[in-house]
Scaffold this active site. Sequence first.
Site, mmCIF file in Angstrom:
data_model
loop_
_atom_site.group_PDB
_atom_site.id
_atom_site.type_symbol
_atom_site.label_atom_id
_atom_site.label_comp_id
_atom_site.label_asym_id
_atom_site.label_seq_id
_atom_site.Cartn_x
_atom_site.Cartn_y
_atom_site.Cartn_z
ATOM 1 N N TYR A 113 57.082 47.782 37.413
ATOM 2 C CA TYR A 113 57.733 48.678 38.378
ATOM 3 C C TYR A 113 59.247 48.670 38.135
ATOM 4 C CZ TYR A 113 53.121 48.839 40.477
ATOM 5 O OH TYR A 113 51.772 49.021 40.674
ATOM 6 N N ARG B 212 42.871 37.659 44.796
ATOM 7 C CA ARG B 212 41.510 38.177 44.888
ATOM 8 C C ARG B 212 40.578 37.151 45.521
ATOM 9 N NH1 ARG B 212 41.105 39.808 38.751
ATOM 10 N NH2 ARG B 212 42.460 37.966 38.691
ATOM 11 N N CYS C 281 37.825 45.281 43.154
ATOM 12 C CA CYS C 281 38.914 45.619 44.097
ATOM 13 C C CYS C 281 39.859 46.633 43.458
ATOM 14 C CB CYS C 281 39.661 44.359 44.539
ATOM 15 S SG CYS C 281 40.114 43.222 43.225
ATOM 16 N N CYS D 29 34.978 44.786 47.544
ATOM 17 C CA CYS D 29 34.828 43.541 46.796
ATOM 18 C C CYS D 29 33.345 43.325 46.559
ATOM 19 C CB CYS D 29 35.412 42.387 47.613
ATOM 20 S SG CYS D 29 35.084 40.764 46.926
ATOM 21 N N LYS E 209 30.979 35.777 30.652
ATOM 22 C CA LYS E 209 30.480 36.216 31.954
ATOM 23 C C LYS E 209 29.866 35.079 32.747
ATOM 24 C CE LYS E 209 28.833 40.338 32.400
ATOM 25 N NZ LYS E 209 27.750 41.310 32.197
#
Length: 640
Positions: A172, A318, A347, A359, A427
């Site tokens: 930003y 999160r 999210c 979520c 995973k």
Amino acid sequence: MSMEHLFTPFSFKGVELKNRIVMPPLASFLLEDDGSVTEKTIEHYRMRAAGGPAMVIMEAHAVSPEGIVSHHQARIYDDRYIEGLSRIADVIKQEGAVPAIQIHHGGRQTSAKVIKQKPFAPSNLPCPVIRGDVEPLTLEGIQRIVRHFGEAARRSVQAGFELIEIHGAHGYLINQFLSRFSNIREDAYGGDAAGRARFAFEIVQEIRKSIGPDFPVSFKISAQEFVPNGLTVEESIEVLKEIIPAGVDMVQVSAGNDATPEWICQPMFMEKACLADSAGIIRKALQMPVMAVGRINEPRVADAIIAEEKADLVCIGRGLLADPEMPKKAQEGRLDDIRICIACNTCMESIFRRGRIECLVNPSLGREKEMELKPAETPKKVMVIGGGPGGLHVASVAARRGHDVHLYEKQAQLGGQLNLGSVTKYKKELLSLIGFQKRQVEKSGIKTHLNFEVTLDTVDREKPDVVVLSTGSIPVKPPIPGIDKPIVRTLSQVFDSEHLAGMKTVVVGGGATGCEVAHHLSESGCSVTIVEQLDKLAGQLESITRKVLLRQLRDNNVQFLTGCTLAKIEDHGVVITTPDGKEPFIQAEAVVLAIGNRPDNTLFEQIKSTGIPVYQIGVCLEPRSAKAAIFEAADIGRAI
Ligand SMILES: Cc1cc2nc3c(=O)[nH]c(=O)nc-3n(C[C@H](O)[C@H](O)[C@H](O)COP(=O)(O)O)c2cc1C
């Protein structure tokens, strides 16, 4: 396990923190389109504060109208926002946490569509992702925005916040000035570290003018941008040394910018706490309090960061969306009860694709009040068939509401197809979801029957009041010549064993599952070609995860044949049809089909014909579909 480091109080600049856990700023998408606070926003922050972190930093608030990056963004560019914000500061305090707020300007990382003018930037360099023309800031423009930060700080204090964080990270406006990736100015606001830091320095100075020297101020930086000419840890230390003397008391060490979002919200493919080392280096170099952030999703990992003196505080973002009560549960030693964030970035995906926050592991996020569990009016005998993520979720919701729940699974273990999905190294995090769900089922008095294939006879015998079917699906088998040849492997054959290691393979289907299978195979030394009929691979996958996955496939030399269809399967390979109508032969020792699954409806139709109320929950092979299953389960569990 003791969490003594995490639960040791900490104080700095007059702020008393009861422990080391901070909720970092997370855009909630729970505000009105004009940025005003709603009851949902208040409830969201109340719940997070009540869960036990020492400090809650409210999401990025735009300091001027052209600084917003989305219609749902929080704003602080007018006094009219003070009243709503003070209600949030109040509830955070009432729940025992320190209320803090982040102030922000998006700069070039927005679009003319959102702000109805050309976005401002340090230089004439558009955002590499959003593109579009930008307006390089004039000296007057710079001074105006500097003043806006000062006014925003004054409003923050008036609203009752007790710390102000300046958003100097994630590509930003302030970050754009700090970095040679986005700042090629030749005036006093560009060039060396001091020049690029001047904008931030003046912002801090202005904030100090507005709120005085004693109010705590934190600065969030992307200490590594992972782009050419972007910030590195060493350079970040240089620019921070320029900014801090203006009056910064704490640094939050993040990473990434618009071109490298995988470093902002690290997907499950990335290591836990992968930015903590950079926080440690910065803390040592600057000798000042530092917050670490980035995939710190478990109290144990957080505690180790404090113990190893990499940071004074840890941000859990999160993780608190997934389970707001994580700090409390950790302190009480109830680690097994924590619903761990699996970094699937649902999210992120939901805010960008659907304009609301969701979520995967916590379907109540953003609608906590409406999802509150109410005891069942009439307790019923509920039969849940299928122990995958959807079945486990509906079973535990129904049991907590007082129903008598019987859960049936035809395999020897619970978890369903997520067990298969979690086989690959990257995973493994899915196992934490399965583990949590299993423990919830065990604790809630559900009668579980493993190795039990339910038939209509079972239903006749058990006489349930309601049946919920979550029986998964059957792999699609297209009518293609050669489909039954021994060279063809199913997904479970691929994941269940290592016997394909080193083989030449073709994966048919380049959706999310196909790409994940290809990744698994390529990691085990196979040469892999993906054949996909669409032009885009893994199109449904959350964009950050997709980017990382495709890059890893390219790094592993996986060949992509998009726009191609499978024509036939032979003994030693496949024939495909290319977009220009050619039919080349691709040699292979194994052909893996990843072309989707279809629901198995047989039992559903049979039970329905008996008149017993019956519900069906979707397929759950991988996170995307596990989310649908869990969300359906959350609704059905409340409806029965
Ligand atoms: C939905 C969402 C919104 C976010 N919004 C902000 C924000 O407003 N300001 C900010 O500095 N970081 C924001 N972030 C980044 C987080 O503060 C944090 O740096 C990142 O999620 C990594 O930490 P975690 O793994 O604990 O979530 C956001 C992240 C997510 C997932």
